[in-house]
Structure formats: C-alpha cells, structure tokens
Design a protein around this motif. Structure first.
Motif, PDB file in Angstrom:
ATOM      1  N   PRO A  89     -24.886  -2.261  85.055  1.00 63.21           N
ATOM      2  CA  PRO A  89     -24.327  -1.585  83.874  1.00 63.21           C
ATOM      3  C   PRO A  89     -24.309  -0.069  84.047  1.00 63.21           C
ATOM      4  O   PRO A  89     -25.261   0.517  84.556  1.00 63.21           O
ATOM      5  CB  PRO A  89     -25.281  -2.009  82.750  1.00 63.21           C
ATOM      6  N   GLY A  90     -23.205   0.550  83.629  1.00 62.47           N
ATOM      7  CA  GLY A  90     -23.098   2.004  83.698  1.00 62.47           C
ATOM      8  C   GLY A  90     -22.976   2.559  85.094  1.00 62.47           C
ATOM      9  O   GLY A  90     -23.240   3.750  85.316  1.00 62.47           O
ATOM     10  N   PHE A  91     -22.556   1.721  86.071  1.00 61.02           N
ATOM     11  CA  PHE A  91     -22.499   2.179  87.466  1.00 61.02           C
ATOM     12  C   PHE A  91     -21.515   3.342  87.632  1.00 61.02           C
ATOM     13  O   PHE A  91     -21.808   4.322  88.314  1.00 61.02           O
ATOM     14  CB  PHE A  91     -22.101   1.026  88.391  1.00 61.02           C
ATOM     15  N   ASP A  92     -20.331   3.247  87.012  1.00 66.22           N
ATOM     16  CA  ASP A  92     -19.312   4.296  87.155  1.00 66.22           C
ATOM     17  C   ASP A  92     -19.825   5.641  86.646  1.00 66.22           C
ATOM     18  O   ASP A  92     -19.570   6.688  87.257  1.00 66.22           O
ATOM     19  CB  ASP A  92     -18.037   3.901  86.411  1.00 66.22           C
ATOM     20  N   LYS A  93     -20.562   5.641  85.531  1.00 68.61           N
ATOM     21  CA  LYS A  93     -21.101   6.894  84.990  1.00 68.61           C
ATOM     22  C   LYS A  93     -22.159   7.478  85.927  1.00 68.61           C
ATOM     23  O   LYS A  93     -22.218   8.697  86.124  1.00 68.61           O
ATOM     24  CB  LYS A  93     -21.688   6.649  83.607  1.00 68.61           C
ATOM     25  N   GLU A  94     -22.998   6.610  86.493  1.00 70.78           N
ATOM     26  CA  GLU A  94     -24.011   7.093  87.442  1.00 70.78           C
ATOM     27  C   GLU A  94     -23.357   7.693  88.673  1.00 70.78           C
ATOM     28  O   GLU A  94     -23.808   8.721  89.200  1.00 70.78           O
ATOM     29  CB  GLU A  94     -24.943   5.947  87.850  1.00 70.78           C
ATOM     30  N   LEU A  95     -22.281   7.039  89.138  1.00 72.65           N
ATOM     31  CA  LEU A  95     -21.577   7.532  90.322  1.00 72.65           C
ATOM     32  C   LEU A  95     -20.938   8.890  90.044  1.00 72.65           C
ATOM     33  O   LEU A  95     -21.000   9.808  90.877  1.00 72.65           O
ATOM     34  CB  LEU A  95     -20.513   6.522  90.752  1.00 72.65           C
ATOM     35  N   GLU A  96     -20.340   9.044  88.867  1.00 74.05           N
ATOM     36  CA  GLU A  96     -19.709  10.319  88.507  1.00 74.05           C
ATOM     37  C   GLU A  96     -20.756  11.420  88.361  1.00 74.05           C
ATOM     38  O   GLU A  96     -20.536  12.561  88.764  1.00 74.05           O
ATOM     39  CB  GLU A  96     -18.930  10.160  87.206  1.00 74.05           C
ATOM     40  N   SER A  97     -21.911  11.070  87.802  1.00 76.73           N
ATOM     41  CA  SER A  97     -23.001  12.052  87.678  1.00 76.73           C
ATOM     42  C   SER A  97     -23.485  12.501  89.048  1.00 76.73           C
ATOM     43  O   SER A  97     -23.772  13.689  89.263  1.00 76.73           O
ATOM     44  CB  SER A  97     -24.156  11.436  86.883  1.00 76.73           C
ATOM     45  N   LEU A  98     -23.543  11.566  90.000  1.00 72.72           N
ATOM     46  CA  LEU A  98     -23.949  11.927  91.362  1.00 72.72           C
ATOM     47  C   LEU A  98     -22.921  12.842  92.009  1.00 72.72           C
ATOM     48  O   LEU A  98     -23.278  13.819  92.683  1.00 72.72           O
ATOM     49  CB  LEU A  98     -24.124  10.654  92.192  1.00 72.72           C
ATOM     50  N   ARG A  99     -21.642  12.551  91.800  1.00 67.89           N
ATOM     51  CA  ARG A  99     -20.581  13.398  92.359  1.00 67.89           C
ATOM     52  C   ARG A  99     -20.699  14.821  91.823  1.00 67.89           C
ATOM     53  O   ARG A  99     -20.554  15.794  92.572  1.00 67.89           O
ATOM     54  CB  ARG A  99     -19.208  12.822  91.999  1.00 67.89           C
ATOM     55  N   GLU A 100     -20.959  14.957  90.531  1.00 64.29           N
ATOM     56  CA  GLU A 100     -21.059  16.283  89.933  1.00 64.29           C
ATOM     57  C   GLU A 100     -22.283  17.056  90.412  1.00 64.29           C
ATOM     58  O   GLU A 100     -22.313  18.290  90.324  1.00 64.29           O
ATOM     59  CB  GLU A 100     -21.093  16.152  88.410  1.00 64.29           C
ATOM     60  N   SER A 101     -23.289  16.339  90.922  1.00 67.43           N
ATOM     61  CA  SER A 101     -24.506  17.014  91.383  1.00 67.43           C
ATOM     62  C   SER A 101     -24.396  17.509  92.818  1.00 67.43           C
ATOM     63  O   SER A 101     -25.286  18.207  93.296  1.00 67.43           O
ATOM     64  CB  SER A 101     -25.701  16.057  91.275  1.00 67.43           C
ATOM     65  N   LEU A 102     -23.306  17.156  93.513  1.00 59.61           N
ATOM     66  CA  LEU A 102     -23.148  17.589  94.905  1.00 59.61           C
ATOM     67  C   LEU A 102     -23.003  19.101  94.988  1.00 59.61           C
ATOM     68  O   LEU A 102     -22.384  19.726  94.126  1.00 59.61           O
ATOM     69  CB  LEU A 102     -21.928  16.905  95.530  1.00 59.61           C
ATOM     70  N   ASP A 103     -23.553  19.660  96.034  1.00 58.15           N
ATOM     71  CA  ASP A 103     -23.538  21.100  96.248  1.00 58.15           C
ATOM     72  C   ASP A 103     -22.095  21.598  96.389  1.00 58.15           C
ATOM     73  O   ASP A 103     -21.295  21.021  97.128  1.00 58.15           O
ATOM     74  CB  ASP A 103     -24.329  21.425  97.511  1.00 58.15           C
TER      75      ASP A 103
END
Length: 306
Positions: A111-125
């Motif tokens: 559940p909520g995998f897409d949101k977690e993935l987008e949050s990880l993308r936004e945290s990239l340097d």
C-alpha cells in the motif's frame, strides 16, 4: 581561508597577512606575482612552488574516462539498455531451485508504494557531481544486451547496472551498497545482497588462513550487516510485465512466480532482511516483510520496468 592557505605551504603569520590583503582563495592567489609573494618574506623558490600549487588547486579535478557531470536524479533516470527478446523457440531449461525456500501464506499488495517511490525521488541529491557514464545514452553502440540463454547472462548486465545505484548511494553518503551474496557477505544463498558499506576495505584472505569461528556468531554477524536480498532470474523463470501487480494475477500466473518468491522469502528469513527484490533485469519487483516477522507474508510492489 587561513587553513587553505596553510595547506599551500604558508606559515600562520603569512597566511593571516595574505588573507588580510584579499588573497583568501586559490583563484586570487594564482594571480599573485612572485614579487607579491616575496614581499611577504617568501624566498623565490618557495614563492614559485606556492604559485604552482595555487594554480593546480584552482583547476577542476580531472574527470575519469567516460564520466559525466550529472545530478543523482539524472543518473537514476538514465536509459539502461534492456536485455533483448529471444526470437528463436529455444528456451533455457534452468529452473528456480531455492536452497532455503520457504512456503508463503500470502502475497500482499504494497500500500502507498507509488507515494513512497515519489518521496524517494524527491530526496535525491540535486547537486551536479561526476558519475561514471557506463549506461548513459550513446555510451554503447548496442541498443540492448544480447538475449539471455541462462541466468549467468542476466547477471552480467545486472552487475553493470548495479554500479549506478552504488555510485549514487556513495555520493549521497548512504551506508550501504549492492554486493554479491554468499562468500562471507550473507548467511543465505541470495544472488546479491544490500549490505552495510564496510568502513575499511576487506582484503582477500587465503583459504585456511582465518581461524574457525562459531557458526552461530557468523549468522549473527551476517544478519547485522545484511539489509536486503536480491534474486536474479531469467525471463523464462519470471514472466512478469511492467505495471502488473503480482498480488492480483490470475492463480495460474501467480503459481509460476511462486518458486522465485519462496526462494527470496527463505533467504530474507535466514538473513533477517526486511526488504528484497526479484529482477530479470528488464523488470523487477520490490518486496518487504511485515513488521510482525512471524507472518509468512510478502508485501510486493507492482512490476517496475527500465
């Protein structure tokens, strides 16, 4: 700064005087004449040496062959050559035979995998850094890798691709990296593991040179160091297309994937790893175990393509 000037060979007093005169970085210092530097009490030879060091320090570091100046987001979004599709009817007879396989009670949607993935993308340097350009567009004459005949020909391209997340993880200060499984890196027989990065590089040990250790302590050490398990499969073992969710496949298709899930689950249990991945290079699935590890459940993501 004074500290930087001292590294170039100046004494404390000379560094303070130079900074007071405005020579507070290497770009300005390389413009100083020998007469300027000798005016602060430096001998001619020392002044020439300092000017050469300042000029060298002001130049950007030489990029390794094939390196590109990119952000972490750009690196993780680059094109990765896929493995070609086999056009002949010949299929590999290699089958999944998990050494530590365990039966699952259920496969559950993440559940909520897409949101977690987008949050990880936004945290990239978002800072530009030098990254090796192994799989950048145009860096290879081939548009894809040759069709695989067995698992070994899948691991080759995957090993090349693994350099990308490892480089990004190192540049962002993550304390883990992808490594081959087994060989004193994990207790399981996983193809790869996500493992804590060693503080000091481990040298190759000769066979028989290490003392016999307690097997229970070895298992505990592996568990402390291993964060995730990875299984690599051929497309004939892992028939899953981008966007498909294993939790909602028809029973006959899920049954074909179960041996790989059982193999991964068994390795994750043995390594006490909370996360894992199954990949045939072109498509992968990320998995995690529930917080209550007594549940014989794998929580799975939709299939992620290149």
């Amino acid at each position: 700064t004074v500290a930087e000037l001292k590294e170039l060979g100046f004494t404390d007093n000379d560094a303070i005087k130079l900074e007071a005169k405005g020579y507070n970085n290497t770009d300005l210092l390389k413009e100083a004449t020998l007469e300027d530097l000798q005016g602060f009490g430096l001998k001619h030879a020392h002044a020439s040496y300092v000017r050469s060091k300042a000029a060298a320090a002001a130049q950007p570091a030489a990029a390794p062959p094939g390196a590109e100046l990119m952000t972490a987001m750009q690196v993780m979004s680059t094109h990765v050559p896929p493995i070609g599709v086999r056009t002949s009817p010949r299929r590999s007879s290699a089958k999944t035979q998990g050494t530590n396989r365990r039966t699952l009670a259920r496969i559950q949607q993440w559940p909520g995998f897409d949101k977690e993935l987008e949050s990880l993308r936004e945290s990239l340097d978002n800072t530009q850094k030098l990254y090796r350009g192994i799989t950048l567009p145009g860096s290879t004459q081939r548009t894809c890798f040759n069709p695989a005949a067995d698992e070994g020909e899948v691991r080759g391209p995957m090993s090349l691709v693994a350099l990308i997340p490892n480089d990004v993880a190192a540049s962002m200060g993550f304390g883990s990296q992808l490594e081959g499984g087994g060989s004193s890196r994990s207790a399981s027989c996983a193809d790869w593991v996500v493992r804590k990065r060693a503080v000091e590089p481990e040298g190759d040990r000769e066979v028989g040179s290490a003392p016999i250790r307690n097997a229970r302590l070895d298992l505990q050490e592996h568990s402390d160091q291993t964060l995730g398990c990875v299984e690599i499969k051929g497309s004939w073992q892992w028939d899953l297309r981008e966007g498909e969710d294993p939790a909602f496949l028809p029973p006959e298709r899920r049954a074909a994937l179960e041996p790989a899930f059982q193999q991964l689950f068994g390795d994750m249990v043995l390594d006490e790893a909370p996360v894992g991945m199954i990949s045939c290079h072109n498509v992968c699935v990320l998995v995690q175990r529930p917080r209550n590890v007594r549940e014989k459940t794998l929580i799975v993501s939709p299939a992620i393509g290149l």
